[in-house]
Scaffold this motif. Sequence first.
Motif, PDB file in Angstrom:
ATOM      1  N   SER A 110       4.621  11.479 -13.005  1.00  0.00           N
ATOM      2  CA  SER A 110       4.465  12.006 -14.347  1.00  0.00           C
ATOM      3  C   SER A 110       4.745  13.452 -14.427  1.00  0.00           C
ATOM      4  N   TYR A 136      -4.744   3.442   2.251  1.00  0.00           N
ATOM      5  CA  TYR A 136      -5.366   2.737   1.009  1.00  0.00           C
ATOM      6  C   TYR A 136      -4.416   2.252   0.196  1.00  0.00           C
ATOM      7  N   SER A 137      -4.966   1.208  -0.627  1.00  0.00           N
ATOM      8  CA  SER A 137      -4.030   0.765  -1.533  1.00  0.00           C
ATOM      9  C   SER A 137      -4.102   1.476  -2.938  1.00  0.00           C
ATOM     10  N   PRO A 194       0.935  -1.353  -0.071  1.00  0.00           N
ATOM     11  CA  PRO A 194       0.047  -0.060   0.095  1.00  0.00           C
ATOM     12  C   PRO A 194       0.875   1.260   0.019  1.00  0.00           C
ATOM     13  N   VAL A 195       0.353   2.622  -0.570  1.00  0.00           N
ATOM     14  CA  VAL A 195       1.074   3.613  -0.590  1.00  0.00           C
ATOM     15  C   VAL A 195       0.175   4.495   0.023  1.00  0.00           C
ATOM     16  N   LEU A 196       0.841   5.816   0.620  1.00  0.00           N
ATOM     17  CA  LEU A 196       0.093   6.733   1.530  1.00  0.00           C
ATOM     18  C   LEU A 196      -0.439   7.569   0.314  1.00  0.00           C
ATOM     19  N   ARG A 197       0.079   7.786  -0.779  1.00  0.00           N
ATOM     20  CA  ARG A 197      -0.622   8.670  -1.790  1.00  0.00           C
ATOM     21  C   ARG A 197       0.517   8.288  -3.026  1.00  0.00           C
ATOM     22  N   LEU A 198       0.087   9.269  -4.100  1.00  0.00           N
ATOM     23  CA  LEU A 198       1.031   8.973  -5.219  1.00  0.00           C
ATOM     24  C   LEU A 198       1.795  10.259  -5.255  1.00  0.00           C
ATOM     25  N   PRO A 199       3.380  10.255  -5.809  1.00  0.00           N
ATOM     26  CA  PRO A 199       3.775  11.286  -6.084  1.00  0.00           C
ATOM     27  C   PRO A 199       3.337  12.654  -6.471  1.00  0.00           C
ATOM     28  N   ARG A 200       3.552  13.681  -5.992  1.00  0.00           N
ATOM     29  CA  ARG A 200       2.815  15.095  -6.600  1.00  0.00           C
ATOM     30  C   ARG A 200       3.632  15.200  -7.807  1.00  0.00           C
ATOM     31  N   GLY A 201       2.961  15.701  -8.844  1.00  0.00           N
ATOM     32  CA  GLY A 201       3.576  16.054 -10.013  1.00  0.00           C
ATOM     33  C   GLY A 201       3.501  17.591 -10.189  1.00  0.00           C
ATOM     34  N   PRO A 202       3.926  18.043 -11.441  1.00  0.00           N
ATOM     35  CA  PRO A 202       4.036  19.250 -11.450  1.00  0.00           C
ATOM     36  C   PRO A 202       2.687  20.057 -11.441  1.00  0.00           C
ATOM     37  N   ASP A 203       2.706  21.609 -11.106  1.00  0.00           N
ATOM     38  CA  ASP A 203       1.386  22.137 -10.669  1.00  0.00           C
ATOM     39  C   ASP A 203       0.693  22.492 -12.019  1.00  0.00           C
ATOM     40  N   LEU A 258       6.804   6.967   0.593  1.00  0.00           N
ATOM     41  CA  LEU A 258       5.352   6.878   0.381  1.00  0.00           C
ATOM     42  C   LEU A 258       4.834   5.368   0.681  1.00  0.00           C
ATOM     43  N   THR A 265      10.145  10.384  -2.254  1.00  0.00           N
ATOM     44  CA  THR A 265       9.019  10.397  -2.505  1.00  0.00           C
ATOM     45  C   THR A 265       8.591  10.716  -4.031  1.00  0.00           C
ATOM     46  N   ASP A 295       8.116  13.274  -5.225  1.00  0.00           N
ATOM     47  CA  ASP A 295       7.373  14.656  -5.315  1.00  0.00           C
ATOM     48  C   ASP A 295       8.217  15.604  -6.309  1.00  0.00           C
ATOM     49  N   TRP A 296       7.288  16.408  -7.074  1.00  0.00           N
ATOM     50  CA  TRP A 296       8.128  17.301  -8.134  1.00  0.00           C
ATOM     51  C   TRP A 296       8.401  18.587  -7.101  1.00  0.00           C
TER      52      TRP A 296
END
Lengths: 128, 350
Positions: B11, B342-343, A10-19, B302, B48, B50-51
Amino acid sequence: MQTPLTTTVPVLRLPRGPDGLSRGFAPDGRRAPLKPVVPEIPESKESRESQEQRARATLRERYLRSLLAMVGRQVSFTLHEGVHVTAHFGATDLDVANFYVSQLQTPIGVQAEALLRCSDIISYTFKP
Amino acid sequence: MAMRQTPLTCSGHTRPVVDLAFSGITPYGYFLISACKDGKPMLRQGDTGDWIGTFLGHKGAVWGATLNKDATKAATAAADFTAKVWDAVSGDELMTLAHKHIVKTVDFTQDSNYLLTGGQDKLLRIYDLNKPEADPKEISGHTSGIKKALWCSEDKQILSADDKTVRLWDHATMTEVKSLNFNMSVSSMEYIPEGEILVITYGRSIAFHSAVSLDPIKSFEAPATINSASLHPEKEFLVAGGEDFKLYKYDYNSGEELESYKGHFGPIHCVRFSPDGELYASGSEDGTLRLWQTVVGKTYGLWKCVLPEEDSGELAKPKISFPETAEEELEEIASENSDSIYSSTPEVKA
Protein backbone atom coordinates in the motif's frame (compact mmCIF):
# COMPACT_ATOMS: atom_id res chain seq x y z
CA MET A 1 -9.05 -28.15 16.32
CA GLN A 2 -10.04 -28.79 12.72
CA THR A 3 -7.36 -28.67 10.02
CA PRO A 4 -8.59 -26.71 7.01
CA LEU A 5 -8.54 -28.47 3.64
CA THR A 6 -6.16 -25.91 2.19
CA THR A 7 -3.95 -23.57 4.16
CA THR A 8 -2.77 -20.20 3.00
CA VAL A 9 0.94 -19.70 2.53
CA PRO A 10 2.35 -18.14 5.68
CA VAL A 11 4.29 -14.90 5.42
CA LEU A 12 7.03 -13.60 7.65
CA ARG A 13 5.56 -10.12 7.64
CA LEU A 14 3.80 -7.73 5.29
CA PRO A 15 5.71 -5.48 2.89
CA ARG A 16 6.74 -2.23 4.54
CA GLY A 17 4.91 0.80 3.30
CA PRO A 18 6.03 4.43 3.08
CA ASP A 19 6.93 5.94 6.45
CA GLY A 20 4.71 8.94 5.77
CA LEU A 21 7.44 11.29 6.94
CA SER A 22 10.09 11.36 4.26
CA ARG A 23 10.47 10.50 0.61
CA GLY A 24 12.68 7.56 1.60
CA PHE A 25 15.92 6.51 -0.15
CA ALA A 26 17.72 6.14 3.21
CA PRO A 27 21.21 7.62 2.84
CA ASP A 28 22.81 4.59 4.42
CA GLY A 29 20.57 2.50 2.22
CA ARG A 30 21.24 -0.93 0.87
CA ARG A 31 22.99 0.45 -2.18
CA ALA A 32 25.21 3.01 -0.47
CA PRO A 33 28.46 1.72 -2.07
CA LEU A 34 27.24 2.94 -5.46
CA LYS A 35 27.45 6.50 -4.25
CA PRO A 36 30.86 8.18 -3.76
CA VAL A 37 32.63 6.05 -1.16
CA VAL A 38 33.29 7.84 2.12
CA PRO A 39 36.49 6.47 3.75
CA GLU A 40 35.52 4.33 6.74
CA ILE A 41 36.45 5.78 10.11
CA PRO A 42 38.23 3.40 12.54
CA GLU A 43 35.44 3.70 15.13
CA SER A 44 33.02 1.97 12.79
CA LYS A 45 33.85 -1.51 14.04
CA GLU A 46 33.08 -0.59 17.62
CA SER A 47 29.94 1.29 16.71
CA ARG A 48 28.73 -1.83 14.93
CA GLU A 49 29.07 -3.78 18.15
CA SER A 50 27.32 -1.13 20.19
CA GLN A 51 24.69 -0.94 17.44
CA GLU A 52 24.09 -4.64 17.85
CA GLN A 53 23.98 -4.22 21.60
CA ARG A 54 21.40 -1.52 21.26
CA ALA A 55 19.40 -3.63 18.84
CA ARG A 56 19.42 -6.55 21.24
CA ALA A 57 18.35 -4.31 24.08
CA THR A 58 15.49 -2.92 22.01
CA LEU A 59 14.38 -6.41 21.05
CA ARG A 60 14.48 -7.56 24.68
CA GLU A 61 12.47 -4.58 25.78
CA ARG A 62 9.93 -5.21 23.02
CA TYR A 63 9.59 -8.83 24.09
CA LEU A 64 9.09 -7.95 27.73
CA ARG A 65 6.47 -5.39 26.77
CA SER A 66 4.74 -8.00 24.65
CA LEU A 67 4.53 -10.24 27.71
CA LEU A 68 3.00 -7.37 29.67
CA ALA A 69 0.48 -6.83 26.91
CA MET A 70 -0.52 -10.48 27.13
CA VAL A 71 -1.57 -10.39 30.77
CA GLY A 72 -5.21 -11.33 31.18
CA ARG A 73 -5.67 -12.10 27.50
CA GLN A 74 -6.60 -15.29 25.74
CA VAL A 75 -3.46 -16.83 24.25
CA SER A 76 -3.22 -19.79 21.87
CA PHE A 77 -0.22 -22.04 22.39
CA THR A 78 1.21 -24.47 19.87
CA LEU A 79 2.88 -27.33 21.70
CA HIS A 80 4.76 -30.38 20.49
CA GLU A 81 3.06 -33.23 18.65
CA GLY A 82 0.64 -30.83 16.99
CA VAL A 83 -1.15 -29.99 20.20
CA HIS A 84 -2.90 -26.63 20.45
CA VAL A 85 -4.26 -25.19 23.69
CA THR A 86 -5.63 -21.84 24.74
CA ALA A 87 -5.51 -20.16 28.12
CA HIS A 88 -5.60 -16.82 29.86
CA PHE A 89 -2.08 -15.62 30.37
CA GLY A 90 -1.13 -14.70 33.91
CA ALA A 91 2.59 -14.22 34.29
CA THR A 92 6.00 -15.57 33.51
CA ASP A 93 8.92 -16.26 35.82
CA LEU A 94 12.25 -14.38 35.75
CA ASP A 95 13.92 -16.60 33.16
CA VAL A 96 10.77 -16.96 31.08
CA ALA A 97 10.99 -20.69 31.74
CA ASN A 98 7.37 -21.12 32.78
CA PHE A 99 4.11 -19.40 31.96
CA TYR A 100 1.48 -19.19 34.67
CA VAL A 101 -1.91 -19.49 33.01
CA SER A 102 -5.50 -19.92 34.02
CA GLN A 103 -8.50 -21.55 32.35
CA LEU A 104 -6.24 -23.76 30.29
CA GLN A 105 -8.36 -25.53 27.67
CA THR A 106 -6.86 -28.93 27.04
CA PRO A 107 -8.11 -31.84 24.96
CA ILE A 108 -9.07 -33.56 28.22
CA GLY A 109 -10.79 -30.65 29.93
CA VAL A 110 -10.26 -27.21 31.40
CA GLN A 111 -7.56 -26.61 34.06
CA ALA A 112 -8.36 -23.72 36.33
CA GLU A 113 -4.70 -22.92 37.00
CA ALA A 114 -1.62 -24.34 35.31
CA LEU A 115 2.07 -23.84 34.70
CA LEU A 116 3.17 -24.26 31.10
CA ARG A 117 6.84 -25.11 30.63
CA CYS A 118 8.24 -22.79 27.99
CA SER A 119 10.41 -25.60 26.67
CA ASP A 120 7.16 -27.36 25.73
CA ILE A 121 5.87 -24.35 23.80
CA ILE A 122 6.75 -24.01 20.13
CA SER A 123 4.86 -20.80 19.53
CA TYR A 124 2.07 -18.72 20.94
CA THR A 125 -0.17 -16.06 19.58
CA PHE A 126 -2.68 -13.58 20.91
CA LYS A 127 -4.69 -10.60 19.79
CA PRO A 128 -4.03 -7.47 21.83
CA MET B 1 -1.89 -30.52 0.43
CA ALA B 2 -2.65 -27.61 -1.85
CA MET B 3 -1.52 -24.25 -0.56
CA ARG B 4 -3.64 -21.19 -1.16
CA GLN B 5 -1.85 -18.18 -2.58
CA THR B 6 -1.20 -15.34 -0.13
CA PRO B 7 -0.70 -12.16 -2.15
CA LEU B 8 1.39 -9.47 -0.51
CA THR B 9 -0.30 -6.11 -0.66
CA CYS B 10 1.91 -3.06 -1.05
CA SER B 11 0.00 0.00 0.00
CA GLY B 12 1.07 3.62 -0.13
CA HIS B 13 -0.41 4.93 -3.34
CA THR B 14 -3.60 6.92 -2.99
CA ARG B 15 -4.87 6.62 -6.57
CA PRO B 16 -4.91 3.91 -9.23
CA VAL B 17 -1.63 2.22 -10.12
CA VAL B 18 -1.38 2.34 -13.89
CA ASP B 19 2.06 1.01 -14.72
CA LEU B 20 4.82 -0.95 -13.09
CA ALA B 21 8.25 -2.18 -14.11
CA PHE B 22 11.00 -4.33 -12.66
CA SER B 23 14.69 -3.68 -13.01
CA GLY B 24 17.13 -6.39 -13.99
CA ILE B 25 18.79 -8.51 -11.34
CA THR B 26 21.47 -6.41 -9.65
CA PRO B 27 24.00 -7.27 -6.94
CA TYR B 28 21.47 -5.71 -4.54
CA GLY B 29 18.56 -7.81 -5.73
CA TYR B 30 15.92 -6.43 -8.07
CA PHE B 31 13.63 -3.47 -7.82
CA LEU B 32 10.14 -2.43 -8.76
CA ILE B 33 8.79 0.97 -9.74
CA SER B 34 5.11 1.83 -9.80
CA ALA B 35 3.42 4.65 -11.71
CA CYS B 36 0.35 6.11 -10.10
CA LYS B 37 -2.27 8.70 -10.85
CA ASP B 38 -1.35 10.38 -7.57
CA GLY B 39 1.78 11.69 -9.32
CA LYS B 40 4.16 10.04 -6.86
CA PRO B 41 5.90 7.00 -8.37
CA MET B 42 7.44 4.69 -5.82
CA LEU B 43 10.49 2.47 -5.78
CA ARG B 44 10.24 -0.82 -3.94
CA GLN B 45 12.48 -3.78 -3.24
CA GLY B 46 11.38 -6.30 -5.86
CA ASP B 47 11.31 -9.51 -3.85
CA THR B 48 9.62 -8.19 -0.71
CA GLY B 49 7.63 -5.19 -1.89
CA ASP B 50 9.22 -3.04 0.83
CA TRP B 51 8.99 0.64 0.03
CA ILE B 52 12.36 2.25 -0.60
CA GLY B 53 11.41 5.75 -1.68
CA THR B 54 9.03 8.00 -3.55
CA PHE B 55 10.11 10.12 -6.52
CA LEU B 56 8.72 13.57 -5.81
CA GLY B 57 8.47 16.22 -8.48
CA HIS B 58 5.77 15.47 -11.01
CA LYS B 59 2.77 17.76 -11.02
CA GLY B 60 0.32 15.37 -12.59
CA ALA B 61 -0.66 11.74 -12.87
CA VAL B 62 2.28 9.50 -13.72
CA TRP B 63 1.30 7.22 -16.59
CA GLY B 64 4.50 5.32 -17.20
CA ALA B 65 7.53 4.35 -15.16
CA THR B 66 10.60 2.29 -15.83
CA LEU B 67 13.95 1.38 -14.30
CA ASN B 68 17.18 0.83 -16.14
CA LYS B 69 18.76 -2.61 -16.01
CA ASP B 70 20.95 -2.07 -12.94
CA ALA B 71 18.30 0.01 -11.17
CA THR B 72 20.54 3.05 -10.89
CA LYS B 73 18.18 5.24 -12.91
CA ALA B 74 14.43 5.58 -13.14
CA ALA B 75 12.30 7.33 -15.73
CA THR B 76 8.71 8.45 -15.48
CA ALA B 77 6.12 9.78 -17.94
CA ALA B 78 3.42 12.10 -16.67
CA ALA B 79 0.33 14.11 -17.43
CA ASP B 80 2.26 17.30 -16.63
CA PHE B 81 3.71 17.08 -20.16
CA THR B 82 7.11 15.98 -18.91
CA ALA B 83 9.19 12.86 -18.68
CA LYS B 84 11.68 12.84 -15.83
CA VAL B 85 14.87 10.88 -15.26
CA TRP B 86 15.77 10.13 -11.65
CA ASP B 87 18.71 8.80 -9.69
CA ALA B 88 17.17 5.60 -8.34
CA VAL B 89 19.66 5.35 -5.48
CA SER B 90 19.21 8.82 -4.01
CA GLY B 91 15.74 9.61 -5.35
CA ASP B 92 16.97 12.89 -6.82
CA GLU B 93 15.56 14.23 -10.05
CA LEU B 94 18.26 14.25 -12.74
CA MET B 95 16.44 15.60 -15.79
CA THR B 96 13.11 17.00 -16.83
CA LEU B 97 12.28 16.49 -20.51
CA ALA B 98 9.54 18.81 -21.70
CA HIS B 99 6.96 17.51 -24.14
CA LYS B 100 4.02 19.06 -25.91
CA HIS B 101 1.36 16.83 -24.42
CA ILE B 102 0.78 14.07 -21.85
CA VAL B 103 3.66 11.61 -21.85
CA LYS B 104 2.58 8.00 -21.48
CA THR B 105 5.60 5.76 -21.88
CA VAL B 106 9.34 5.73 -21.22
CA ASP B 107 12.02 3.10 -21.87
CA PHE B 108 15.81 3.02 -21.37
CA THR B 109 18.21 1.34 -23.80
CA GLN B 110 20.25 -1.54 -22.35
CA ASP B 111 23.23 0.76 -21.80
CA SER B 112 21.02 3.48 -20.26
CA ASN B 113 22.39 6.01 -22.72
CA TYR B 114 19.13 6.74 -24.47
CA LEU B 115 15.55 7.24 -23.34
CA LEU B 116 12.58 6.58 -25.60
CA THR B 117 9.38 8.49 -24.86
CA GLY B 118 5.91 8.53 -26.35
CA GLY B 119 2.59 10.11 -25.56
CA GLN B 120 -0.45 12.00 -26.66
CA ASP B 121 1.45 14.17 -29.09
CA LYS B 122 1.83 11.04 -31.26
CA LEU B 123 5.59 11.43 -31.55
CA LEU B 124 8.28 9.00 -30.51
CA ARG B 125 11.25 10.83 -29.03
CA ILE B 126 14.76 9.55 -28.43
CA TYR B 127 16.79 11.50 -25.88
CA ASP B 128 20.54 11.16 -25.53
CA LEU B 129 20.90 11.11 -21.74
CA ASN B 130 24.52 12.16 -21.99
CA LYS B 131 23.43 15.33 -23.81
CA PRO B 132 20.18 16.31 -22.07
CA GLU B 133 20.23 19.84 -23.50
CA ALA B 134 20.24 18.57 -27.07
CA ASP B 135 16.97 18.20 -28.92
CA PRO B 136 15.63 14.65 -29.06
CA LYS B 137 15.32 12.76 -32.30
CA GLU B 138 11.66 12.51 -33.29
CA ILE B 139 9.79 9.79 -35.14
CA SER B 140 6.35 10.62 -36.45
CA GLY B 141 3.79 8.36 -38.04
CA HIS B 142 1.32 7.42 -35.36
CA THR B 143 -2.17 8.76 -35.95
CA SER B 144 -3.36 8.43 -32.36
CA GLY B 145 -1.73 8.86 -28.96
CA ILE B 146 1.14 6.47 -28.23
CA LYS B 147 0.41 4.19 -25.28
CA LYS B 148 3.62 2.18 -25.11
CA ALA B 149 7.04 2.41 -26.73
CA LEU B 150 9.82 -0.12 -26.23
CA TRP B 151 13.33 -0.70 -27.48
CA CYS B 152 13.81 -4.12 -29.02
CA SER B 153 16.30 -6.27 -30.92
CA GLU B 154 19.21 -5.00 -28.82
CA ASP B 155 17.98 -1.42 -29.13
CA LYS B 156 18.27 -1.55 -32.93
CA GLN B 157 14.53 -1.33 -33.33
CA ILE B 158 11.60 0.35 -31.63
CA LEU B 159 8.13 -1.06 -30.99
CA SER B 160 5.31 1.34 -30.37
CA ALA B 161 1.60 0.92 -29.77
CA ASP B 162 -1.16 3.42 -30.17
CA ASP B 163 -4.88 2.80 -29.90
CA LYS B 164 -5.28 0.48 -32.86
CA THR B 165 -1.82 -0.21 -34.26
CA VAL B 166 1.51 -1.66 -33.23
CA ARG B 167 4.44 -0.40 -35.28
CA LEU B 168 8.02 -1.54 -35.66
CA TRP B 169 10.66 1.08 -36.47
CA ASP B 170 14.30 0.89 -37.36
CA HIS B 171 16.36 2.99 -34.93
CA ALA B 172 19.14 3.95 -37.31
CA THR B 173 16.95 5.11 -40.19
CA MET B 174 14.04 6.22 -37.98
CA THR B 175 11.61 4.72 -40.46
CA GLU B 176 8.70 2.35 -40.08
CA VAL B 177 9.51 -1.28 -40.91
CA LYS B 178 6.16 -2.93 -40.32
CA SER B 179 2.82 -2.41 -38.63
CA LEU B 180 -0.06 -4.43 -37.24
CA ASN B 181 -3.66 -3.26 -37.20
CA PHE B 182 -6.24 -4.20 -34.61
CA ASN B 183 -10.01 -3.86 -34.50
CA MET B 184 -9.97 -3.31 -30.79
CA SER B 185 -8.01 -0.97 -28.61
CA VAL B 186 -4.53 -2.29 -27.73
CA SER B 187 -4.32 -2.21 -23.95
CA SER B 188 -0.73 -3.29 -23.34
CA MET B 189 2.49 -4.49 -24.86
CA GLU B 190 5.46 -6.36 -23.36
CA TYR B 191 8.72 -7.28 -25.04
CA ILE B 192 10.71 -10.41 -24.11
CA PRO B 193 14.27 -10.11 -25.45
CA GLU B 194 15.10 -13.81 -25.10
CA GLY B 195 13.19 -15.26 -27.98
CA GLU B 196 12.17 -11.84 -29.36
CA ILE B 197 8.55 -12.24 -28.30
CA LEU B 198 6.02 -9.45 -28.18
CA VAL B 199 2.98 -9.84 -25.89
CA ILE B 200 0.01 -7.70 -26.94
CA THR B 201 -3.35 -7.49 -25.20
CA TYR B 202 -6.55 -6.19 -26.77
CA GLY B 203 -10.13 -6.89 -25.79
CA ARG B 204 -10.12 -10.33 -24.17
CA SER B 205 -7.20 -11.50 -26.27
CA ILE B 206 -3.62 -12.09 -25.24
CA ALA B 207 -1.56 -12.34 -28.41
CA PHE B 208 2.06 -13.34 -28.97
CA HIS B 209 3.96 -12.05 -31.98
CA SER B 210 7.53 -12.18 -33.15
CA ALA B 211 9.16 -8.90 -32.19
CA VAL B 212 11.34 -9.08 -35.29
CA SER B 213 8.73 -9.75 -37.97
CA LEU B 214 5.51 -8.96 -36.05
CA ASP B 215 4.19 -12.31 -37.35
CA PRO B 216 1.63 -13.87 -35.00
CA ILE B 217 2.79 -16.85 -32.92
CA LYS B 218 -0.34 -17.68 -30.95
CA SER B 219 -3.11 -16.08 -28.92
CA PHE B 220 -5.39 -16.92 -25.99
CA GLU B 221 -8.82 -15.65 -25.01
CA ALA B 222 -9.49 -14.70 -21.41
CA PRO B 223 -12.89 -14.69 -19.68
CA ALA B 224 -12.81 -10.89 -19.36
CA THR B 225 -11.29 -7.78 -20.95
CA ILE B 226 -7.57 -7.90 -20.29
CA ASN B 227 -5.55 -4.77 -19.59
CA SER B 228 -2.12 -6.28 -19.21
CA ALA B 229 -0.28 -9.58 -19.54
CA SER B 230 3.21 -10.80 -18.82
CA LEU B 231 5.18 -13.82 -19.97
CA HIS B 232 7.36 -15.75 -17.52
CA PRO B 233 11.12 -15.42 -18.29
CA GLU B 234 11.31 -19.16 -18.93
CA LYS B 235 8.15 -18.95 -21.01
CA GLU B 236 6.32 -21.56 -18.96
CA PHE B 237 3.50 -19.35 -17.78
CA LEU B 238 1.81 -16.16 -18.55
CA VAL B 239 -0.27 -14.02 -16.23
CA ALA B 240 -2.96 -11.56 -17.22
CA GLY B 241 -5.33 -9.22 -15.44
CA GLY B 242 -8.08 -6.87 -16.44
CA GLU B 243 -11.55 -5.55 -15.86
CA ASP B 244 -12.95 -8.38 -13.71
CA PHE B 245 -10.36 -7.66 -10.96
CA LYS B 246 -8.93 -11.17 -11.28
CA LEU B 247 -5.49 -12.40 -12.22
CA TYR B 248 -5.33 -15.33 -14.59
CA LYS B 249 -2.41 -17.70 -14.93
CA TYR B 250 -2.03 -19.75 -18.12
CA ASP B 251 0.30 -22.47 -19.27
CA TYR B 252 2.05 -20.75 -22.18
CA ASN B 253 2.56 -23.93 -24.18
CA SER B 254 -0.91 -25.42 -23.91
CA GLY B 255 -2.97 -22.28 -23.34
CA GLU B 256 -4.68 -23.99 -20.43
CA GLU B 257 -5.97 -21.68 -17.71
CA LEU B 258 -4.16 -22.90 -14.60
CA GLU B 259 -5.40 -20.57 -11.91
CA SER B 260 -7.33 -17.44 -11.31
CA TYR B 261 -6.86 -15.26 -8.26
CA LYS B 262 -9.18 -12.79 -6.68
CA GLY B 263 -7.80 -10.13 -4.42
CA HIS B 264 -7.84 -6.73 -6.03
CA PHE B 265 -10.77 -4.42 -5.43
CA GLY B 266 -10.62 -2.80 -8.80
CA PRO B 267 -9.60 -3.48 -12.42
CA ILE B 268 -6.03 -4.57 -12.87
CA HIS B 269 -4.05 -2.16 -15.03
CA CYS B 270 -0.62 -3.79 -15.15
CA VAL B 271 0.99 -7.15 -14.49
CA ARG B 272 4.68 -8.00 -14.69
CA PHE B 273 6.80 -11.02 -13.87
CA SER B 274 9.92 -10.39 -11.82
CA PRO B 275 13.22 -10.88 -13.66
CA ASP B 276 13.81 -14.20 -11.87
CA GLY B 277 10.24 -15.36 -12.55
CA GLU B 278 9.63 -16.20 -8.89
CA LEU B 279 6.84 -13.71 -8.46
CA TYR B 280 4.64 -11.36 -10.42
CA ALA B 281 3.29 -7.96 -9.46
CA SER B 282 -0.09 -6.49 -10.32
CA GLY B 283 -1.18 -2.87 -10.10
CA SER B 284 -4.82 -1.92 -9.81
CA GLU B 285 -7.41 0.82 -9.86
CA ASP B 286 -7.71 0.12 -6.11
CA GLY B 287 -4.38 1.88 -5.56
CA THR B 288 -2.45 -1.18 -4.47
CA LEU B 289 0.27 -3.37 -5.87
CA ARG B 290 0.12 -7.01 -5.06
CA LEU B 291 2.91 -9.55 -5.26
CA TRP B 292 1.97 -13.11 -6.16
CA GLN B 293 4.09 -16.25 -6.01
CA THR B 294 4.67 -18.15 -9.21
CA VAL B 295 5.12 -21.41 -7.30
CA VAL B 296 2.65 -21.19 -4.44
CA GLY B 297 4.03 -22.34 -1.12
CA LYS B 298 7.69 -21.95 -1.97
CA THR B 299 9.98 -20.14 0.43
CA TYR B 300 10.88 -16.86 -1.26
CA GLY B 301 10.98 -13.26 -0.18
CA LEU B 302 8.41 -12.86 2.57
CA TRP B 303 6.67 -16.17 1.85
CA LYS B 304 7.61 -19.12 4.01
CA CYS B 305 7.10 -22.74 3.09
CA VAL B 306 5.51 -24.89 5.77
CA LEU B 307 5.25 -28.63 5.29
CA PRO B 308 1.83 -29.96 6.33
CA GLU B 309 3.07 -32.28 9.10
CA GLU B 310 5.49 -29.79 10.64
CA ASP B 311 4.13 -27.58 13.36
CA SER B 312 6.37 -24.57 13.00
CA GLY B 313 9.24 -26.45 14.59
CA GLU B 314 11.77 -24.83 12.29
CA LEU B 315 13.53 -21.51 12.74
CA ALA B 316 12.03 -18.71 10.74
CA LYS B 317 14.78 -17.15 8.70
CA PRO B 318 13.60 -13.96 7.05
CA LYS B 319 15.21 -13.44 3.67
CA ILE B 320 16.84 -10.14 4.52
CA SER B 321 20.37 -9.75 3.21
CA PHE B 322 21.06 -6.05 3.57
CA PRO B 323 20.38 -4.75 7.06
CA GLU B 324 20.82 -1.04 7.04
CA THR B 325 17.96 0.43 9.01
CA ALA B 326 17.59 -0.27 12.68
CA GLU B 327 14.39 -2.13 11.93
CA GLU B 328 16.12 -4.55 9.64
CA GLU B 329 19.03 -5.09 12.03
CA LEU B 330 16.49 -5.97 14.67
CA GLU B 331 14.83 -8.44 12.39
CA GLU B 332 18.09 -10.09 11.49
CA ILE B 333 18.95 -10.57 15.13
CA ALA B 334 15.42 -11.64 15.91
CA SER B 335 15.61 -14.33 13.29
CA GLU B 336 18.39 -16.06 15.21
CA ASN B 337 16.19 -16.48 18.24
CA SER B 338 12.66 -16.67 17.03
CA ASP B 339 10.87 -19.94 16.61
CA SER B 340 7.55 -18.53 15.61
CA ILE B 341 6.00 -17.80 12.25
CA TYR B 342 2.55 -16.55 11.69
CA SER B 343 -0.03 -16.74 8.94
CA SER B 344 -1.59 -13.62 7.64
CA THR B 345 -5.07 -13.55 6.24
CA PRO B 346 -4.98 -12.76 2.53
CA GLU B 347 -6.81 -9.45 2.77
CA VAL B 348 -4.68 -7.78 5.43
CA LYS B 349 -2.99 -4.65 4.15
CA ALA B 350 0.30 -3.24 5.40
